[in-house]
Write an enzyme that holds these catalytic residues in place. Structure first.
Site, short mmCIF file in Angstrom:
data_model
loop_
_atom_site.label_atom_id
_atom_site.label_comp_id
_atom_site.label_asym_id
_atom_site.label_seq_id
_atom_site.Cartn_x
_atom_site.Cartn_y
_atom_site.Cartn_z
N HIS A 2 0.84 -1.21 0.00
CA HIS A 2 0.00 0.00 0.00
C HIS A 2 0.87 1.25 0.00
O HIS A 2 0.68 2.16 -0.83
CB HIS A 2 -0.89 -0.04 1.24
CG HIS A 2 -1.79 1.14 1.40
ND1 HIS A 2 -3.14 1.09 1.13
CD2 HIS A 2 -1.55 2.43 1.81
CE1 HIS A 2 -3.68 2.28 1.36
NE2 HIS A 2 -2.73 3.10 1.78
N GLU A 3 1.83 1.29 0.92
CA GLU A 3 2.67 2.48 1.04
C GLU A 3 3.64 2.61 -0.14
O GLU A 3 3.93 3.73 -0.59
CB GLU A 3 3.46 2.44 2.36
CG GLU A 3 2.59 2.41 3.61
CD GLU A 3 1.63 3.59 3.69
OE1 GLU A 3 1.96 4.67 3.17
OE2 GLU A 3 0.55 3.42 4.29
N HIS A 22 1.94 4.29 -2.97
CA HIS A 22 1.96 5.76 -2.78
C HIS A 22 3.30 6.33 -3.23
O HIS A 22 3.36 7.34 -3.95
CB HIS A 22 1.76 6.11 -1.30
CG HIS A 22 0.36 5.94 -0.80
ND1 HIS A 22 -0.74 6.35 -1.50
CD2 HIS A 22 -0.10 5.42 0.37
CE1 HIS A 22 -1.83 6.09 -0.78
NE2 HIS A 22 -1.47 5.52 0.34
#
Length: 240
Positions: A61-62, A65
């Site tokens: 997820h990170e 980003h």
């Protein structure tokens, strides 16, 4: 402390991340033992697999980003994994509502892609036993992380939807931040109201773990939303 680098980005693990991992092992170890009694003490190793899968899901997820930010020329300084999941630090140059929204939604999108792939593989390969359970956990964790983060209120990623819409309409990012912060507060109220309705109605049994986790997450979200509103109000006040 920084243990690894992924795609050139340092990944920092806070002590709280190891605490939550230990809690997962302690909580789910006995559950795995009940499902697979033949495993004995190895059930706790499977529960450790739960914690590792959660780490990989949050890291994906990170990292999404970070890579989305990099595509716009925004350098990422670090990814941090902590008690509440994770956080990506990057420097946004010449940000626009569309770019900000794209970077924010990249994280949930990555989790939903992983969930979709896991769901497909679980059916295509006809997995069984511990392997099937771990794949199911991967699907559920990523689906939940992806959908939950799409809720329209900061500090959740979906809050950028509100921020970007107001930002584009008014030409002022701070107004967008304030609106998204208030939206985050509304999300918390609805989340707690929903939990209370389920518990009071008795329509289904809710475990104490679910109640405690929901309250803790709500507290964290309220703090984040309130801080967003405070910062936005301060910036708007200075601009007058």
């Amino acid at each position: 402390m920084t243990l690894i680098r992924v795609a050139g980005v340092p990944v920092r693990f806070r002590a709280s991340w190891f605490l939550i991992s230990a809690a997962i092992v302690a909580l789910f170890g006995p559950q795995v033992q009940r499902i697979f009694p033949e495993l004995g003490a190895l059930a706790y190793l499977v529960a450790l697999g739960y914690a590792v899968l959660l780490m990989v899901s949050v890291l994906a997820h990170e990292l999404a980003h970070a890579l989305a930010a990099r595509s716009f020329g925004w350098p990422t300084t670090e990814i941090e994994l902590n008690l509440w999941g994770g956080h990506t630090e990057f420097l946004a140059h010449r940000a626009t509502p569309a770019k900000s929204l794209a970077v924010s939604l990249a994280g949930p999108a990555a989790n939903l892609v992983i969930a979709g792939l896991g769901f497909y593989l679980s059916g295509a390969l006809e997995l069984t036993g511990v392997t099937a359970m771990l794949v199911q956990v991967t699907v559920l964790v990523n689906f939940f992380v992806g959908i939950f983060n799409l809720l329209p209120g900061l500090p959740l990623d979906g809050g950028r939807i509100v921020e970007s819409a107001v930002w584009a309409a008014t030409g002022n990012q701070d107004r967008g931040m304030r609106a998204a912060g208030w939206a985050g507060r509304v999300v918390v109220v609805l989340l707690l109201a929903g939990l209370a309705a389920v518990v009071i109605s008795g329509a289904r049994e809710v475990s104490l773990v679910v109640v405690v986790v929901t309250v803790m997450v709500s507290f964290f979200l309220w703090q984040g939303a309130s801080e967003t509103v405070r910062v936005a109000n301060a910036r708007l006040g200075r601009a007058r």
